[in-house]
Enzyme design. Structure first.
Site, PDB file in Angstrom:
ATOM      1  N   LYS A  77     -13.540 -59.360  68.551  1.00  0.00           N
ATOM      2  CA  LYS A  77     -12.803 -60.374  67.981  1.00  0.00           C
ATOM      3  C   LYS A  77     -12.955 -60.431  66.325  1.00  0.00           C
ATOM      4  CE  LYS A  77     -12.283 -65.286  68.508  1.00  0.00           C
ATOM      5  NZ  LYS A  77     -12.678 -66.662  69.205  1.00  0.00           N
ATOM      6  N   SER A 152      -9.095 -69.679  70.081  1.00  0.00           N
ATOM      7  CA  SER A 152      -8.939 -68.580  69.099  1.00  0.00           C
ATOM      8  C   SER A 152      -9.158 -67.175  69.504  1.00  0.00           C
ATOM      9  CB  SER A 152      -9.817 -69.000  67.901  1.00  0.00           C
ATOM     10  OG  SER A 152     -11.241 -68.950  68.730  1.00  0.00           O
ATOM     11  N   SER A 176     -11.963 -71.790  73.237  1.00  0.00           N
ATOM     12  CA  SER A 176     -11.392 -70.532  72.733  1.00  0.00           C
ATOM     13  C   SER A 176     -11.364 -69.309  73.405  1.00  0.00           C
ATOM     14  CB  SER A 176     -12.072 -70.185  71.248  1.00  0.00           C
ATOM     15  OG  SER A 176     -11.434 -71.074  70.328  1.00  0.00           O
TER      16      SER A 176
END
Length: 476
Positions: A77, A152, A176
């Site tokens: 990520k 996210s 997230s």
């Protein structure tokens, strides 16, 4: 052998162990899919094809096959640092930043034998529950490219759902991991605070953000989580590592066996109900009803429950969310101008907070944590909708009004942030598919250190519903 992306991550690992495919061949297979499908999907912001090929050869030639992720591809990520790879944090402010050192979670996944293929898309500094930054194209759910992948960890979820990766690590500070898992029809597990040594949450403001897995199956999520938890060389007794009493076996075993009968609560209330208008969409209710029926048929105990209203939660969480933006390294007007309007709003609010206001917010959330755990303590796990609404259209969120934007995020995701505040584990399961093909999930909240129970329950429901057999259309 079937095309590798049609196999689960565990089946791919077994194929690697049996020499049916090599780490290099598996990496090439996924790199080809990324090149073909990522432009429509927005899952990756950086693809490190050459480095992945070098890494795959190193794993094959130098690393023991006993490594828990030996040869399996994943992606970082883009909130995590990998030495020599751009780290943009979803922001134009970091357009040219290339770190010299890797974060501990990145190192842990390398130690486990994984092969990183690049960086996955994230909103600016991971602050939003949707992945639509000005620094990259939006991340879209492959089930309907007009809809967002959530955030996210939106890029990670989009990649896994579209079979561009077998699984992916994410981070979860308010939902997230679970939000994009729900939007993309995946399993997403937020571990207990402290469970993952290299992404424990203990060092984060309010202890909110932890690392965890996003995968297509419960066993695949457990496989990745075990690797994230595994002691690193030189760190056999990491002081952040939570160990539930007697829970020393790999979590993969619980996910594969899927044993046990449990007492489950069923809850549709949230910590936001008194301050925001929360409405559960029929599709979300249908997913909850399906899960309740499934668990009842599996002979688990089920009992409705509800939270006691707590007026302190909303202002306290808002304060912490704003305070989390205060340390963004935007020091000049030119720096601030590169930030998105929502981030600018959060930055200004966060830097205007006083020490007393922050201390009172932290104390309120700590009290909420104790109350929340106490209220749910009679259950082995508590079932809620994953999201209150269906996956949101790209462009749905207000890009300029911070208050309106915050309200929209709450209305979509009312059941997630209270789990971060309480430090509990939670798993999202993609139990339902709407008439127009959209995924809808449920969330199971566990006891402290209760990941094995969540995985066992998820495995039982997965065997009954078989969501892993659902395949989205290839992105156009």
């Amino acid at each position: 052998m079937a095309d590798p992306h049609e196999l689960t991550a565990l089946e791919q690992w077994q194929a690697l162990q049996n020499r049916e495919i090599s780490p290099g061949e598996l990496a090439e297979h996924y790199l080809a899919r990324i090149e073909k499908y990522n432009p429509a999907l927005g899952a990756f912001v950086t693809v490190t094809a050459d480095a992945a090929r070098v890494r795959a050869r190193y794993v094959e030639e130098r690393m023991p096959r006993t490594a828990p992720l030996w040869g399996l591809p994943f992606a970082d990520k883009d909130l995590y640092l990998r030495a020599g790879v751009p780290a943009r944090f979803g922001s134009r402010l970091f357009a040219d930043y290339v770190p010299d050192e890797s974060d501990e979670l990145v190192q842990a996944l390398d130690d486990a034998g994984g092969v990183s293929l690049g960086k996955t898309n994230t909103p600016e500094f991971g602050l939003a529950s949707y992945t639509e930054s000005l620094a990259a194209p939006p991340a879209r759910t492959p089930w309907n490219l007009a809809l967002g992948a959530g955030g996210s960890s939106g890029g990670a979820a989009a990649a896994v759902a579209a079979r561009l990766l077998p699984f992916a690590p994410g981070s979860d500070g308010g939902g997230s991991i679970r939000i994009p898992a729900a939007a993309c029809g995946l399993v997403g597990l937020k571990p207990s605070r402290g469970r993952v040594p290299s992404a424990s949450g203990v060092d984060k403001l309010g202890g909110l953000a932890v690392g965890g897995p996003i995968a297509r199956t419960v066993a695949d999520a457990a496989l990745l989580l075990d690797a994230m938890i595994a002691p690193r060389d030189g760190h056999p007794d990491h002081h952040y590592a939570l160990r539930a009493p007697g829970d020393e076996a790999p979590l993969l075993a619980a996910a594969v066996r899927g044993d046990g009968r449990f007492q489950l609560g069923v809850m549709t209330t949230s910590a936001w109900d008194n301050d925001y208008s929360i409405s559960i969409a029929p599709e979300a209710q249908a997913a909850l009803d399906l899960a309740v029926a499934g668990f009842a048929a599996l002979q688990h105990g089920l009992e409705e429950t509800a939270l006691v209203p707590d007026a302190s939660y909303v202002p306290a969480f808002r304060t912490i969310w704003q305070a989390g933006a205060a340390t963004i390294p935007a020091e000049t007007d030119a720096d601030v101008a590169l930030l998105e309007p929502l981030t600018q709003w959060l930055l200004a609010r966060g830097r205007a907070l006083g020490a007393r206001e922050l201390a009172e917010a932290l104390a309120a959330l700590s009290a909420f944590e104790r109350s929340f755990i106490r209220q749910l303590s009679k259950f082995d796990a508590v079932l809620t909708p994953a999201m209150a609404l269906t996956p949101r259209p790209v462009g749905w969120y207000d890009a300029h009004d911070g208050e309106a934007n915050f309200a929209q995020q709450v209305q979509y995701t009312p059941f997630t942030s209270m789990i971060n505040v309480s430090g509990l584990p939670a798993i999202v399961l993609p139990v339902h598919q709407t008439d127009d093909g959209l995924p809808m999930g449920v969330q199971l909240i566990g006891r402290p250190g209760g990941e094995a129970t969540l995985l066992a329950l998820g495995a039982q429901l997965e065997r009954r519903i078989r969501w892993q057999d659902r395949v989205p259309p290839d992105p156009a």
